[in-house]
Design a protein around this motif. Structure first.
Motif, PDB file in Angstrom:
ATOM      1  N   ASP A  41       0.833  -1.205   0.000  1.00 57.62           N
ATOM      2  CA  ASP A  41       0.000   0.000   0.000  1.00 57.62           C
ATOM      3  C   ASP A  41       0.865   1.252   0.000  1.00 57.62           C
ATOM      4  O   ASP A  41       0.512   2.270  -0.623  1.00 57.62           O
ATOM      5  N   ALA A  42       2.004   1.217   0.692  1.00 54.78           N
ATOM      6  CA  ALA A  42       2.864   2.398   0.769  1.00 54.78           C
ATOM      7  C   ALA A  42       3.449   2.763  -0.589  1.00 54.78           C
ATOM      8  O   ALA A  42       3.710   3.938  -0.866  1.00 54.78           O
ATOM      9  N   ARG A  43       3.661   1.778  -1.461  1.00 62.15           N
ATOM     10  CA  ARG A  43       4.218   2.068  -2.786  1.00 62.15           C
ATOM     11  C   ARG A  43       3.282   2.965  -3.592  1.00 62.15           C
ATOM     12  O   ARG A  43       3.736   3.825  -4.372  1.00 62.15           O
ATOM     13  N   PHE A  44       1.990   2.750  -3.397  1.00 64.93           N
ATOM     14  CA  PHE A  44       1.030   3.574  -4.123  1.00 64.93           C
ATOM     15  C   PHE A  44       0.827   4.928  -3.434  1.00 64.93           C
ATOM     16  O   PHE A  44       0.600   5.933  -4.106  1.00 64.93           O
ATOM     17  N   ALA A  45       0.887   4.957  -2.106  1.00 65.64           N
ATOM     18  CA  ALA A  45       0.683   6.216  -1.386  1.00 65.64           C
ATOM     19  C   ALA A  45       1.874   7.154  -1.528  1.00 65.64           C
ATOM     20  O   ALA A  45       1.720   8.382  -1.599  1.00 65.64           O
ATOM     21  N   TYR A  46       3.087   6.618  -1.581  1.00 66.78           N
ATOM     22  CA  TYR A  46       4.299   7.440  -1.682  1.00 66.78           C
ATOM     23  C   TYR A  46       5.181   6.889  -2.813  1.00 66.78           C
ATOM     24  O   TYR A  46       6.203   6.229  -2.579  1.00 66.78           O
ATOM     25  N   PRO A  47       4.796   7.141  -4.060  1.00 63.63           N
ATOM     26  CA  PRO A  47       5.519   6.552  -5.200  1.00 63.63           C
ATOM     27  C   PRO A  47       6.914   7.132  -5.370  1.00 63.63           C
ATOM     28  O   PRO A  47       7.745   6.527  -6.070  1.00 63.63           O
ATOM     29  N   GLY A  48       7.225   8.258  -4.774  1.00 62.10           N
ATOM     30  CA  GLY A  48       8.547   8.846  -4.912  1.00 62.10           C
ATOM     31  C   GLY A  48       9.605   8.182  -4.051  1.00 62.10           C
ATOM     32  O   GLY A  48      10.790   8.524  -4.164  1.00 62.10           O
ATOM     33  N   HIS A  49       9.202   7.253  -3.175  1.00 57.87           N
ATOM     34  CA  HIS A  49      10.151   6.564  -2.303  1.00 57.87           C
ATOM     35  C   HIS A  49      10.459   5.179  -2.840  1.00 57.87           C
ATOM     36  O   HIS A  49       9.709   4.620  -3.655  1.00 57.87           O
ATOM     37  N   VAL A  50      11.561   4.613  -2.363  1.00 60.75           N
ATOM     38  CA  VAL A  50      11.935   3.249  -2.704  1.00 60.75           C
ATOM     39  C   VAL A  50      11.556   2.352  -1.525  1.00 60.75           C
ATOM     40  O   VAL A  50      12.095   2.517  -0.418  1.00 60.75           O
ATOM     41  N   TRP A  51      10.645   1.422  -1.773  1.00 64.13           N
ATOM     42  CA  TRP A  51      10.120   0.581  -0.695  1.00 64.13           C
ATOM     43  C   TRP A  51      10.652  -0.828  -0.823  1.00 64.13           C
ATOM     44  O   TRP A  51      10.635  -1.434  -1.899  1.00 64.13           O
ATOM     45  N   ARG A  52      11.131  -1.374   0.310  1.00 61.95           N
ATOM     46  CA  ARG A  52      11.651  -2.727   0.329  1.00 61.95           C
ATOM     47  C   ARG A  52      11.075  -3.450   1.547  1.00 61.95           C
ATOM     48  O   ARG A  52      10.734  -2.835   2.562  1.00 61.95           O
ATOM     49  N   ILE A  53      11.004  -4.767   1.444  1.00 61.30           N
ATOM     50  CA  ILE A  53      10.595  -5.586   2.588  1.00 61.30           C
ATOM     51  C   ILE A  53      11.627  -6.684   2.771  1.00 61.30           C
ATOM     52  O   ILE A  53      12.265  -7.134   1.801  1.00 61.30           O
ATOM     53  N   ALA A  54      11.822  -7.100   4.034  1.00 60.60           N
ATOM     54  CA  ALA A  54      12.746  -8.188   4.371  1.00 60.60           C
ATOM     55  C   ALA A  54      12.049  -9.085   5.368  1.00 60.60           C
ATOM     56  O   ALA A  54      11.863  -8.709   6.538  1.00 60.60           O
ATOM     57  N   LEU A  55      11.616 -10.275   4.887  1.00 64.43           N
ATOM     58  CA  LEU A  55      10.843 -11.191   5.717  1.00 64.43           C
ATOM     59  C   LEU A  55      11.589 -12.498   5.904  1.00 64.43           C
ATOM     60  O   LEU A  55      12.373 -12.916   5.035  1.00 64.43           O
ATOM     61  N   PRO A  56      11.372 -13.183   7.035  1.00 64.58           N
ATOM     62  CA  PRO A  56      11.969 -14.507   7.223  1.00 64.58           C
ATOM     63  C   PRO A  56      11.420 -15.503   6.201  1.00 64.58           C
ATOM     64  O   PRO A  56      10.383 -15.274   5.574  1.00 64.58           O
ATOM     65  N   ASP A  57      12.123 -16.627   6.038  1.00 59.53           N
ATOM     66  CA  ASP A  57      11.681 -17.639   5.078  1.00 59.53           C
ATOM     67  C   ASP A  57      10.351 -18.246   5.473  1.00 59.53           C
ATOM     68  O   ASP A  57       9.533 -18.587   4.602  1.00 59.53           O
ATOM     69  N   GLU A  58      10.111 -18.355   6.768  1.00 52.08           N
ATOM     70  CA  GLU A  58       8.860 -18.929   7.251  1.00 52.08           C
ATOM     71  C   GLU A  58       7.951 -17.817   7.748  1.00 52.08           C
ATOM     72  O   GLU A  58       8.402 -16.763   8.197  1.00 52.08           O
ATOM     73  N   ASP A  59       6.634 -18.077   7.651  1.00 56.42           N
ATOM     74  CA  ASP A  59       5.668 -17.101   8.143  1.00 56.42           C
ATOM     75  C   ASP A  59       5.838 -16.901   9.642  1.00 56.42           C
ATOM     76  O   ASP A  59       6.129 -17.847  10.389  1.00 56.42           O
TER      77      ASP A  59
END
Length: 490
Positions: A355-373
């Motif tokens: 959702d943040a990518r659409f709200a603030y398109p001028g920023h670079v958004w990344r996520i870092a999640l563990p392999d398991e939920d």
């Protein structure tokens, strides 16, 4: 000189010294009275033994003389009849036949008529053994015996021994007891005063500090640090030291509480002022448009009117969102209760970043999640709102081109959701109050004096209600917000 020092017997020190001295003096007095009585009785008993021995001697000499000559002995024949400071006389046919008075220097003389009258009158009133004063000679212990000679003569022999030495010994002993008693009482008063002064000094310091605190205005404003009662190593663990320690801890609590109250009052004033400011701008805009287009000759173009109405709707939405945030904070303050369900944290992070990518398109958004939920226990709505507010804070307060990373970090006892950016950072002076409501801080987009709003305050309130911990670190290289969620194995 403090009032406590001037109080005399009204103070604990004065009463303690008076009590100690009085008890010692009373003890010495009781001891003295009892010991004087015992001493006097002992000396009188010795005098009685001497009296009875002298009386037996006088009886023997008298009867021997009567048996030998048929008459009582003459004055010169009884020189060894009684001890010094004593007397005896013989009554024959109601008359004094012979008498002798022995002085303390072993001289003797016949008894005077006045002495004989005193003794005979005293014996007539008191019986055969008694104590009496004989003329001007002092006190005497006197006894009388009725005897019968071999020829049938009936005689009365009266003997007496002086009590002058006994009374002198008793008076001297009593005088010394009085002197010693007064000296003991005086010593106890001086020593007791010094000792109680040393022992009660902590209490006096407690009273001084308490007087200072009582004179300090505590009704409003920030409380200046108060003096504390100094601790004396000589009295550690004593009752006075415990009172001093309790007062120091009480002052700590009072200062912390009153200063916390002052900070809360200042925060409330600032909150009211900022909330009023935030509401005043949209209200002023709405009122201005409404007043202008309410004029009969406004002549507004339909397209312009539509834009104005959209603007009014936008301002109304802004006020509605602000009021919703205020109501949420008020609810959390009044009843900080949230749900305790299993929440899929990885999914929430992924959806929020998307959702943040659409709200603030001028920023670079990344996520870092563990392999398991990752699943945690909490309120899904509260976690979503906290993460959304942190993401919105990063997007709103950093310039375009900033890289923002949303990640999940796990340990054996907790899970931490992290929102980290490489923006310009937060003013170090603003960090201590960054989670306050409507806090003022240097903008991370380099516009100084920006109002942060209620987003971070809501994050803090929701985290506290959920039992989570919120942290922030910031420098010129970027800012890191974290929400630490304890796991079930913690």
């Amino acid at each position: 000189m403090t009032p406590a020092r001037l109080g005399g017997l009204r103070t604990l020190r004065g009463r303690s010294v008076a009590m100690i001295s009085g008890l010692l003096l009373a003890s010495v007095t009781v001891f003295g009275v009892v010991s004087v009585a015992i001493l006097r009785q002992s000396l009188v008993t010795q005098a009685e033994s001497t009296l009875y021995l002298a009386n037996d001697t006088a009886i023997g000499q008298t009867l021997t003389a009567v048996d030998a000559s048929g008459s009582v002995p003459t004055f010169d024949d009884v020189s060894l009849a009684v001890p010094s400071d004593g007397f005896f006389f013989v009554i024959q046919d109601g008359e004094v036949a012979v008498s002798a008075f022995f002085t303390r220097d072993y001289t003797y003389r016949p008894m005077t008529e006045r002495e004989l009258t005193h003794v005979r009158d005293g014996m007539a009133e008191s019986g055969y053994t008694t104590m009496m004063d004989v003329a001007d000679d002092g006190g005497y212990l006197v006894t009388a015996s009725d005897v019968e000679a071999a020829d049938g003569q009936e005689l009365a022999i009266v003997s007496g021994v002086g009590l002058t030495d006994t009374e002198t010994v008793v008076r001297t002993y009593a005088l010394w007891l009085a002197v010693v008693g007064i000296a003991i009482a005086a010593f106890a008063a001086v020593f007791g005063w010094r000792w109680t002064r040393q022992q009660l000094d902590p209490l006096e310091r407690v009273a001084e500090i308490a007087d200072e605190v009582a004179a300090t205005p505590l009704s409003s404003g920030e409380i200046a640090p108060q003096r504390r009662v100094p601790r004396d190593v000589r009295h550690l663990g004593s009752e006075t030291d415990r009172v001093a320690d309790a007062l120091n801890r009480l002052l700590d609590h009072v200062e912390l509480s009153l200063n916390a109250r002052h900070r809360a009052e200042e925060s409330m004033r600032r909150f009211i002022a900022e909330a009023s400011h935030e509401l005043r701008n949209p209200l002023a805009s709405i009122r201005g448009y409404a007043d202008f287009y309410a004029q009969p000759d406004a002549g507004a173009d339909p397209l312009e009117t539509q834009g104005v109405l959209q603007r009014i709707g936008s301002e109304a939405s802004r006020m509605s969102a602000l009021i919703d945030d205020l109501l949420l904070l008020a609810r959390l303050d009044a009843d900080p209760v949230v749900a305790r369900d299993d929440v899929e944290l990885s999914m929430i992070v992924a959806e929020t970043a998307s959702d943040a990518r659409f709200a603030y398109p001028g920023h670079v958004w990344r996520i870092a999640l563990p392999d398991e939920d990752v699943t945690v226990v909490g309120d899904e709505g509260a976690i979503r709102q906290m993460l959304l507010n942190l993401v919105a804070n990063a997007g709103h307060h950093t310039p375009d081109g900033t890289s923002v990373t949303v990640s999940i970090e796990t340990t054996s006892t907790s899970v931490e959701v992290v929102v980290e950016d490489d923006g310009p950072g937060i003013d170090p002076e603003a960090l201590p109050t960054i989670f306050d409501r409507f806090t003022q801080a240097g903008s991370r987009s380099q516009t100084r004096g920006t109002t942060v709003g209620l987003g971070l305050a809501i994050v803090q309130a929701l985290a506290t209600a959920s039992g989570y911990e919120v942290s922030v670190t910031s420098s010129s290289a970027g800012t890191r917000f974290g929400i630490r969620i304890p796991t079930s194995t913690a």
